[in-house]
Motif scaffolding. Sequence first.
Motif, PDB file in Angstrom:
ATOM      1  N   ARG A 153       0.780  -1.304  -0.018  1.00  0.00           N
ATOM      2  CA  ARG A 153       0.103   0.156   0.076  1.00  0.00           C
ATOM      3  C   ARG A 153       0.865   1.229  -0.008  1.00  0.00           C
ATOM      4  N   GLY A 154       0.426   2.238  -0.909  1.00  0.00           N
ATOM      5  CA  GLY A 154       1.098   3.367  -0.737  1.00  0.00           C
ATOM      6  C   GLY A 154       1.477   4.243   0.415  1.00  0.00           C
ATOM      7  N   CYS A 155       2.461   4.906   0.543  1.00  0.00           N
ATOM      8  CA  CYS A 155       2.959   5.544   1.735  1.00  0.00           C
ATOM      9  C   CYS A 155       4.011   6.532   1.442  1.00  0.00           C
ATOM     10  N   ARG A 156       4.648   7.449   2.478  1.00  0.00           N
ATOM     11  CA  ARG A 156       5.693   8.125   2.335  1.00  0.00           C
ATOM     12  C   ARG A 156       7.007   7.550   2.997  1.00  0.00           C
ATOM     13  N   ILE A 157       7.730   7.661   1.962  1.00  0.00           N
ATOM     14  CA  ILE A 157       9.183   7.215   2.474  1.00  0.00           C
ATOM     15  C   ILE A 157      10.170   8.112   2.469  1.00  0.00           C
ATOM     16  N   ALA A 158      10.938   8.435   3.777  1.00  0.00           N
ATOM     17  CA  ALA A 158      11.963   9.589   3.526  1.00  0.00           C
ATOM     18  C   ALA A 158      13.199   8.828   3.553  1.00  0.00           C
ATOM     19  N   LEU A 159      13.994   8.742   2.583  1.00  0.00           N
ATOM     20  CA  LEU A 159      15.187   8.008   2.636  1.00  0.00           C
ATOM     21  C   LEU A 159      16.168   8.938   3.455  1.00  0.00           C
ATOM     22  N   ASP A 160      17.028   8.086   4.098  1.00  0.00           N
ATOM     23  CA  ASP A 160      18.221   8.726   5.207  1.00  0.00           C
ATOM     24  C   ASP A 160      19.267   9.132   4.218  1.00  0.00           C
ATOM     25  N   VAL A 161      19.545   8.480   2.935  1.00  0.00           N
ATOM     26  CA  VAL A 161      20.631   8.724   2.226  1.00  0.00           C
ATOM     27  C   VAL A 161      19.822   8.697   0.795  1.00  0.00           C
ATOM     28  N   PRO A 162      20.267   9.492  -0.425  1.00  0.00           N
ATOM     29  CA  PRO A 162      19.821   9.163  -1.493  1.00  0.00           C
ATOM     30  C   PRO A 162      20.287   8.080  -2.429  1.00  0.00           C
ATOM     31  N   THR A 163      19.939   6.906  -1.798  1.00  0.00           N
ATOM     32  CA  THR A 163      20.647   5.746  -2.450  1.00  0.00           C
ATOM     33  C   THR A 163      19.915   5.302  -3.799  1.00  0.00           C
ATOM     34  N   VAL A 164      20.813   5.125  -4.784  1.00  0.00           N
ATOM     35  CA  VAL A 164      20.272   4.747  -6.121  1.00  0.00           C
ATOM     36  C   VAL A 164      19.661   3.721  -6.239  1.00  0.00           C
ATOM     37  N   GLY A 165      20.173   2.535  -5.764  1.00  0.00           N
ATOM     38  CA  GLY A 165      19.483   1.076  -5.842  1.00  0.00           C
ATOM     39  C   GLY A 165      18.078   1.239  -4.807  1.00  0.00           C
ATOM     40  N   GLY A 166      18.463   1.827  -3.750  1.00  0.00           N
ATOM     41  CA  GLY A 166      17.025   1.729  -2.704  1.00  0.00           C
ATOM     42  C   GLY A 166      15.835   2.645  -3.606  1.00  0.00           C
ATOM     43  N   THR A 167      16.117   3.738  -4.256  1.00  0.00           N
ATOM     44  CA  THR A 167      15.245   4.406  -4.931  1.00  0.00           C
ATOM     45  C   THR A 167      14.418   3.743  -6.001  1.00  0.00           C
ATOM     46  N   GLU A 168      15.545   2.961  -6.710  1.00  0.00           N
ATOM     47  CA  GLU A 168      14.829   2.022  -7.776  1.00  0.00           C
ATOM     48  C   GLU A 168      14.030   1.067  -7.455  1.00  0.00           C
ATOM     49  N   ASN A 169      14.481   0.222  -6.100  1.00  0.00           N
ATOM     50  CA  ASN A 169      13.595  -0.856  -5.605  1.00  0.00           C
ATOM     51  C   ASN A 169      12.243  -0.454  -5.182  1.00  0.00           C
ATOM     52  N   LEU A 170      12.358   0.720  -4.658  1.00  0.00           N
ATOM     53  CA  LEU A 170      11.143   1.225  -3.955  1.00  0.00           C
ATOM     54  C   LEU A 170      10.045   1.720  -5.082  1.00  0.00           C
ATOM     55  N   LEU A 171      10.773   2.369  -6.041  1.00  0.00           N
ATOM     56  CA  LEU A 171       9.959   3.053  -7.241  1.00  0.00           C
ATOM     57  C   LEU A 171       9.358   1.886  -7.891  1.00  0.00           C
ATOM     58  N   MET A 172      10.286   0.690  -7.775  1.00  0.00           N
ATOM     59  CA  MET A 172       9.475  -0.230  -8.712  1.00  0.00           C
ATOM     60  C   MET A 172       8.159  -1.083  -7.751  1.00  0.00           C
ATOM     61  N   ALA A 173       8.623  -1.210  -6.674  1.00  0.00           N
ATOM     62  CA  ALA A 173       7.756  -1.950  -5.608  1.00  0.00           C
ATOM     63  C   ALA A 173       6.458  -1.053  -5.766  1.00  0.00           C
ATOM     64  N   ALA A 174       6.407   0.331  -5.748  1.00  0.00           N
ATOM     65  CA  ALA A 174       5.144   1.338  -5.468  1.00  0.00           C
ATOM     66  C   ALA A 174       4.409   1.324  -6.731  1.00  0.00           C
ATOM     67  N   THR A 175       4.851   0.876  -7.767  1.00  0.00           N
ATOM     68  CA  THR A 175       3.941   0.866  -9.058  1.00  0.00           C
ATOM     69  C   THR A 175       2.885   0.231  -9.059  1.00  0.00           C
ATOM     70  N   LEU A 176       3.124  -1.096  -8.276  1.00  0.00           N
ATOM     71  CA  LEU A 176       1.464  -1.661  -8.146  1.00  0.00           C
ATOM     72  C   LEU A 176       1.048  -1.865  -7.004  1.00  0.00           C
ATOM     73  N   ALA A 177       1.572  -0.951  -6.103  1.00  0.00           N
ATOM     74  CA  ALA A 177       0.735  -0.586  -4.777  1.00  0.00           C
ATOM     75  C   ALA A 177      -0.718   0.001  -4.757  1.00  0.00           C
ATOM     76  N   ARG A 178      -1.289  -0.163  -3.687  1.00  0.00           N
ATOM     77  CA  ARG A 178      -2.558   0.430  -3.706  1.00  0.00           C
ATOM     78  C   ARG A 178      -2.425   1.898  -3.163  1.00  0.00           C
ATOM     79  N   GLY A 179      -2.722   2.960  -3.975  1.00  0.00           N
ATOM     80  CA  GLY A 179      -2.869   4.322  -3.498  1.00  0.00           C
ATOM     81  C   GLY A 179      -1.320   4.759  -3.958  1.00  0.00           C
TER      82      GLY A 179
END
Length: 425
Positions: A153-179
Amino acid sequence: MDKLIIRGGTPLSGKLTVSGAKNSVLPILAGALLAEGPVRIHNVPRLRDVATMIALLRNLGADVAGEDTTVEVTQSSVSRFRAPYDLVKTMRASFLLMGPLLARFGRAEVSLPGGCAIGPRPVDQHLKGFEALGAEVELQGGYVRARAAHGLRGCRIALDVPTVGGTENLLMAATLARGTTRIENAAREPEIVDLAECLLAMGARIHGHGTATIEIEGVPALRGSEHRVMPDRVEAGTYLIAAAATRGSIRLLNGQPSSLGVVLQKLEDAGAAIEAMPGGIALDMAGERPRAVDIATAPYPGFPTDMQAQFLAMNTVARGTSRVVETIFENRFMHLNELSRLGADVRLEGLRTAVVRGVTRLRGAPVMATDLRASFGLVVGALVARGDTVIDRIYHIDRGYEGIERKLRALGADVRRVSEGQPTS
Ligand code: UD1
């Protein structure tokens, strides 16, 4: 184990076609798992890391068909959700399977990643984000297991560091989340924009990619699509630096000047004449020795850590003294010892700063590649050194540089690859 033998002293000159970006194609291949239909990917570089990602996808049951630089991924027969240690250990980007598997199938089990030995590289930000998206995450036996039985389910995520892989992983995961999901302090690297564009073509709803805040409105399903991978800015920058170090003159076809801003600026500071046009970059040193230039690595649009070793190697033969500061990774100065073996005057000041006093000439010697980008630092050193340099363990280079000896030879360098004692080419 393959070695490269380089006889230095020839200025690089000529034209070079830049390959597709490794750091873009890896998340895109993983992201293909999100689609219900086939995803065709063009401009795929032939690299060991790409072969590893394809092996991982096949291991999950996906169908991956490829001819030349086009690869098609169909995930309809995915039946396993586990990425095993023996594949993951060679490549940290394997962890990018986690987001797509979790989003599409509600479960994923991925070995904790390996990859380059450049200091501790945690995945805590990825895991924090998956949990915020509603997944249950646990570590067991060296594996990360995540489940989202009822979807994310959609949410707000504030990353502690602007991680490249982390941003990509979460971006992909969020595409099919509700909200809607909002990723704050997101990484802004061009490869993230490339991934987002591929996901958009699959029907995802994404805004703000390329900025520090990305918003993703989840959709129920994504469709098959087609995408052309952007040119590899690290490969492009690497060859430009190598050309500058050797006092050469080269023209990159298919380079993307807009993604190389600060690197081009630093090369100009070193004395290079640079001409940037859409789809190409020309660099000319007019036969002159480069000037020493300070650099400090930083997240995009700062100076990329992936070009630090190569630029430092150029500084070893530059006029003057420079300071090279590494702010992204610890332990990313393993090339210093090896460059010293070639006669470079380099020393560490603390853990994050290298002081480089330019010398007029390096001398060939046997050296050992230690990680992907550091290895090309040694290649730059070898190209400017007098005599032969033998670089051992070049499997590191093959992870990320397509056809290195072919490309260097086309630019006039004297390079040979030797396999297990046998000259092959
Ligand atoms: C990607 C690139 C790599 C590049 C790096 C930085 C790919 C396949 N690889 O690696 O070539 O060198 O970006 O530009 O695209 N960190 C945490 N917690 C996390 C994740 C990261 O603390 O959960 C830290 C790391 O230790 C590091 C920094 O964040 O200090 C940046 O790492 P990150 O951007 O995640 O690098 P990668 O995605 O692994």
